[in-house]
Design an enzyme around this catalytic site. Structure first.
Site, PDB file in Angstrom:
ATOM      1  N   GLY A  29      34.926  56.077  24.791  1.00 16.91           N
ATOM      2  CA  GLY A  29      36.264  56.131  24.208  1.00 16.91           C
ATOM      3  C   GLY A  29      36.709  57.523  23.809  1.00 16.91           C
ATOM      4  CB  CYS A 237      50.822  31.502  40.258  1.00 14.19           C
ATOM      5  SG  CYS A 237      50.971  32.260  41.891  1.00 14.19           S
ATOM      6  CB  CYS A 240      47.630  30.135  43.658  1.00 16.73           C
ATOM      7  SG  CYS A 240      47.483  30.956  42.059  1.00 16.73           S
ATOM      8  CB  CYS A 262      48.688  35.785  40.825  1.00 17.15           C
ATOM      9  SG  CYS A 262      48.121  34.116  40.477  1.00 17.15           S
ATOM     10  CB  CYS A 268      47.489  35.084  44.215  1.00 15.94           C
ATOM     11  SG  CYS A 268      48.740  33.793  44.334  1.00 15.94           S
TER      12      CYS A 268
HETATM   13 ZN   LIG Z   1      48.760  32.841  42.189  1.00 15.97          ZN
END
Ligand SMILES: [Zn+2]
Lengths: 273, 186
Positions: A29, A237, A240, A262, A268
Site C-alpha cells: 500500500g 444481466c 446471462c 455484465c 458473461c
Molecule cells: Zn452477463
C-alpha cells in the site's frame, strides 16, 4: 522482434522497476517512486501498468488485458498486441487461462488464483491528493498516519447524502497501516482486493508503484454507524441473467431503452457458453 | 578468472524468470522457490542470480565473508559499486554472522521507507522448521527457518521501516520482508 529488447524496456529500466516492485511488496500500500519511461502510447493508456507488466512478463506467460471489464476496447487490444509483438507472449481473453492480467478499472469476476498476477493501470495513486496538492505534505501524512482528514471527508459525504458517495477509487487501509487508492475500480470490487493473486499498481504520469501481496488485509474505510457496502446497480444481466456481477447500464436501441449487462465480458460469455 | 564466471547467456529472458521467482518469494514469505543460477565462487547460485537480476551501477553492494570472492564478477557483470560499509549498502550478501548486526543497515526514512537495504542471507538450509509467521502474503500462517528470530522481530517492529531479506541456499530462494510478523514461541 530483434528491434526490441524483450518486453520493450531496456534491462537497466526493468531492474529499477523490479526493485521498486519488491519494495512495494515489502510495504503493502506504500507508493514507491520510480523513474517512469516514455512508452509508445499516451499516458491515458496506462503507461504505468504497461511498464509494470513489462518488468514482470516472462516468455512463458499468457497475458490478458481488460479495460473496464472488456477485452475488446481499443486500449485493451492495443496493449495486448503490443506485448504479443515485443515479448512474444501468448495472449488470451479468458481469465482462467491468463498468468498475467493487466486491468483498467475492474477486477475480473472469475476468482483469481495464487499463480496469477494482476497489474492495475492507475491514473492518480495518491488517495490524499484531493485534500492536499503538495506531494511533500501527503508523504508526511502517510509517514505520520495522519488520516483524520480523509475520514472527515467521507463523513461529510454521509452528512450530505446519507451515505458515502464515493463509488470508484474507494480508499482502503492496507495491512492496518497505509491508506491507498485501489485505482478507479468500482467499490463493488473492493472486497476482492483481498486475493490469492499478487496485485501490482503502476501510475506512469505520477511515477508510483505499489503492491498488495496475496491475502493482505485491505479494509475499505468506513464508520461504525455507516459500514462499508459494496454497491452495484440493482438488476440482472440482459445477456446471462447474472445478478451477482458488476453491471454496466447501456442504451440498447434508438428508442433509448436501457438495459444492464455484465461489465466483465469474458465472464458473461463463459456463463452463456 | 572469477570475473569471467558465467553471467546471463540471454539476459532479458533469464532475468525475467529470475525476477518472477524473486517476486513470488517476496510476495509469499515462507514459500521456497527453486531457481537455476550461475556457478560463481563465494556465492550460491540463488544469490548470484539475485545479484545479476537486481543490481546495477546505482546500487552499492556489500559482499561479506566468502561472498567477497565474487567482487570482480559482480563488478564485471552488473557494474554495482562496492559499498564502503553496511550503512551505504542497497544490497548486502553473506552468511548471517558475516553480515553482522542489522542496526547499521539502512531501514528507509519515514517519508521513503523503500530506501532500505535488501539483505541476501546465505543459509546452511531453508526449511519449514522455524517460528510461525503471519502477515501479508500468508493466508493463515506458515513456518520457516530463520537465521535469528529475535533480531528479525526487532526489524519487523520498525514497520513500515526495516530491511528486507532474501534467504538463499544452493538453488533455493525464500524471502522475509519487514511486514512479516514472527511469533514469539517456537
Ligand atoms: Zn452477463
Amino acid at each position: 522482434m530483434s528491434d526490441y529488447n524483450f518486453a520493450y524496456l531496456d534491462e537497466p529500466t526493468k531492474k529499477m522497476i523490479r526493485r521498486a516492485i519488491l519494495k512495494g511488496l515489502a510495504v503493502p500500500g506504500y507508493q514507491v517512486p520510480f523513474a517512469s519511461r516514455e512508452m509508445p502510447m499516451p499516458y491515458g493508456w496506462g503507461t504505468g501498468g504497461v511498464q509494470v507488466t513489462a518488468a514482470c512478463l516472462t516468455p512463458e506467460d499468457t497475458l490478458k488485458v481488460i479495460d473496464q471489464g472488456s477485452d475488446d476496447t481499443t486500449n485493451a487490444v492495443s496493449i495486448r498486441s503490443f506485448f504479443a509483438k515485443v515479448a512474444g507472449v501468448a495472449t488470451t481473453t479468458r481469465t482462467a487461462e491468463a498468468s498475467v492480467i493487466q486491468t483498467r478499472h475492474r477486477i475480473p469476476e472469475t476468482p483469481l488464483r495464487s499463480d496469477q498476477v494482476l497489474v492495475y493501470q492507475v491514473p492518480i495513486p495518491e488517495p490524499l491528493r484531493f485534500l492536499e496538492p503538495r506531494e511533500t505534505e501527503t508523504r508526511r501524512m502517510h509517514a505520520l498516519e495522519e488520516y483524520g482528514l480523509m475520514h472527515v471527508k467521507l463523513y461529510e459525504d454521509i452528512a450530505r447524502h446519507g451515505a458515502i458517495a464515493t463509488s470508484y477509487a474507494y480508499p482502503a487501509l492496507v495491512n492496518g497501516r497505509h491508506v491507498f487508492d485501489p485505482s478507479p475500480i468500482p467499490r463493488f470490487d473492493n472486497p476482492r482486493l483481498e486475493s490469492p493473486a499478487i496485485q501490482l499498481f503502476g501510475a506512469g504520469r505520477e511515477q508510483r508503484i505499489y503492491a498488495l501481496p496475496p491475502f493482505t488485509s485491505v479494509q475499505s474505510l468506513d464508520f461504525d454507524d455507516h459500514p462499508f457496502e459494496a454497491s452495484k446497480a440493482d438488476g440482472a444481466c440482459a445477456l446471462c441473467g447474472a445478478t451477482h456481477t458488476y453491471l454496466d447500464e447501456i442504451v440498447a436501441d434508438d428508442q433509448g431503452t436501457r438495459r444492464f449487462q455484465c461489465s466483465d465480458t469474458d465472464y458473461c460469455m463463459e456463463r452463456r457458453a | 578468472m572469477n570475473a569471467l564466471a558465467a553471467g546471463f547467456a540471454n539476459p532479458p529472458q533469464e532475468s525475467a524468470r529470475a525476477f518472477r521467482a524473486a517476486m513470488q518469494a517476496m510476495a509469499c514469505p515462507g514459500t521456497i522457490q527453486n531457481i537455476t543460477g550461475p556457478e560463481v565462487p563465494g556465492l550460491s547460485p540463488a544469490a548470484a542470480l539475485l545479484l545479476l537480476t537486481l543490481t546495477d551501477g546505482t546500487t552499492p553492494v556489500l559482499l561479506t565473508g566468502d561472498a567477497a570472492q565474487s567482487q570482480d564478477w559482480l563488478t564485471f557483470h552488473t557494474g554495482a559499486p562496492k559499498a564502503g560499509s553496511a550503512a551505504e549498502a542497497a544490497f548486502a550478501v553473506g552468511r548471517w554472522d558475516d553480515l553482522g548486526p542489522l542496526n547499521p543497515y539502512p531501514v528507509g526514512t519515514p517519508d521513503y521507507p523503500d530506501r532500505s537495504a535488501t539483505l541476501i542471507v546465505e543459509m546452511a538450509e531453508i526449511s519449514g522448521d522455524g517460528p510461525r509467521l503471519t502477515g501479508p502474503g500468508i493466508e493463515t500462517e506458515v513456518q520457516m527457518s530463520l537465521p535469528d528470530a529475535d533480531a528479525l522481530r526487532l526489524n519487523a517492529a520498525l514497520y513500515p521501516l526495516g530491511v528486507d531479506l532474501f534467504l538463499t541456499c544452493g538453488s533455493r530462494l525464500a524471502a522475509l520482508p519487514r511486514s512479516t510478523r514472527i511469533a514469539e514461541d517456537g
